[in-house]
Every structure is written in structure tokens, then in C-alpha cells.
Design an enzyme around this catalytic site. Sequence first.
Site, PDB file in Angstrom:
ATOM      1  N   SER A  37     -59.643  56.431   5.665  1.00  0.00           N
ATOM      2  CA  SER A  37     -58.002  56.095   5.945  1.00  0.00           C
ATOM      3  C   SER A  37     -57.855  56.005   7.240  1.00  0.00           C
ATOM      4  O   SER A  37     -58.678  55.548   8.191  1.00  0.00           O
ATOM      5  CB  SER A  37     -57.578  56.965   4.810  1.00  0.00           C
ATOM      6  OG  SER A  37     -56.174  56.401   5.065  1.00  0.00           O
ATOM      7  N   ASP A  86     -58.166  51.937   0.058  1.00  0.00           N
ATOM      8  CA  ASP A  86     -58.435  53.157   0.919  1.00  0.00           C
ATOM      9  C   ASP A  86     -59.368  54.138   0.307  1.00  0.00           C
ATOM     10  O   ASP A  86     -59.582  54.678  -0.854  1.00  0.00           O
ATOM     11  CB  ASP A  86     -56.980  53.631   0.788  1.00  0.00           C
ATOM     12  CG  ASP A  86     -56.927  54.966   2.024  1.00  0.00           C
ATOM     13  OD1 ASP A  86     -57.660  55.844   2.156  1.00  0.00           O
ATOM     14  OD2 ASP A  86     -55.821  55.008   2.571  1.00  0.00           O
TER      15      ASP A  86
END
Length: 276
Positions: free
Chosen positions: A45, A202
Site C-alpha cells: 500500500s 490494495d
Amino acid sequence: MPIIPDNPAQIVFSGGGLRCFWQGGFLTTLCKHRTLSPQRLTGVSGGALAGAAFLSGNEERLLETMCAAFEKQDSNIDLLAPNENGITPHQELYCGVVGDVIDAKAAEAIANGPHFQILIAHPPETSVPTLSGMAMAAAYEAELHTVNSPHFNWAEKMGLTSHLVDANQAAREGSLVELISAAAVIPPVFEPPLWQDRRVVDGGMADQAPLPDPDEGVTMVLLTRDYKRLPDVEGRHYIAPSKETPADKIDFTDPQKLRDTWAQGTRDAERYLCED
């Protein structure tokens, strides 16, 4: 208080969106007093961008570039309003900053640097990847607050898959910016892009602190929030902010929160160094 290991073999950059600027402040301060030469790094992320900035020596440049971009953004209300390219203003801004900071010189440093892996995730194959990605995000948020650990598996039980990507190779191939941008896709704020012909979301939905492969040696895991349940593994050191960071995940309107989060990382590093 956890101990900061001397020159760990591995550094893990946890996810956390804009909270990852804490990692920048922490490491920049730490490196003024200690030499860090890790053999392996992982990022997920926002931690993927933080790790790339660390490896290329661009942490402060990233802070200033992101703050300058936020100065032009006075509202988050367009989160769900795709532009003519099919992406939201937030996604366009984030990808633009990644492209500015991780330029050819930075990519070359990463290509020739220590082993760097980035975790990405894939939602189940459906005709509506944004909706399936949203379902994965909901499962992740539920488990995050229920289990309260950086390592979890509820989204994977619903069909999420993930894997570590060789970021050094991506840098050599000219696709590092694309990889870092894809690693931080949070539906529905960001539209899931393609990575090697598969939709990406993500990677933090699969693991907020992915260990390198191979996983060998003393490891420093830089978190972006405090967790109540952390594995007790010999040689693994989890380092977390002393309190909740001023920046949250996706508020792209307040550059001062980024600077304050960076400053908190600086203070926390100084506190650790004093304790040592």
C-alpha cells in the site's frame, strides 16, 4: 518499548495510506544516527511508496511533492467521481506524485539496490472489480478492528489473492511507477487497474506487514498504527507510532497533517534513540 535493531537484515514498510509519512520522518531521523543497509525490504500500500522513497533517498522530496499537490485539493467530496480517464481525482493525484518522485534516477537506484518486494492483491474475477474490491475492503476493515493484528486472512477466505512482486525487476523494466501506484488501490476511492492482465487492489487487504521472501535475519517492521496483537517472533521487531498519527488514510486536503505526521515520526525516532 520495542528495541530498534542495529542494522536489521530486513525492513518491512507497513501500509496505512498517508500515515506512512510517519515512516519517512522516523527513518530519516534514525539514519542520522545509525547506518542502515538492509538486504531485503518489503512494502505494501502506501508503504510501497515509502520504501521506494527510502531506497532512492527521496523521503523529503516525497513529503514536499505530496504537500504541494494537497495545496491544490480543497475537498474530498469527489472521491467517487471518475474523470474522463475513468479514475478519481485522488487516484490521479497519487499516481502523479509517484511519477514525479520515482523518476528515472530513483528507479535506477532501486533497480541496483537491495532486494525490494511489493505486495499486491487481486479481487475475485468478476465483471465488476470495483464492487468485489469493495467487498474485500469491507472484510479487511472488519477483521482489522476485530482481530487487531497486522496479519489476517478474512479477505483471502472470500477469494482475495496476493503475491510479492520483484520491484527491482519492475524498476529495470520501466514499470516501477505503475507497480507502486497499483499497490495502493482502495476501492471505491481508486479504480482497480490492471497489472499483468489482472485487476489489482490494495495488498494491505491481505497483509499489512508482509515479510520478505526469503524471510531471513533480524527484521524491523515499521507499522503506521498500534496493534494489540503482534506475533512474538524471535528477531522480529515491530515499531509503531507512539500515538495515532495526525494524517489518516485518504484525506488529500490538508498538507499540514502530512508534515505533522512526519514530525511525529521524527519525535518517535528520537525517543527510541534516547531509550537505547
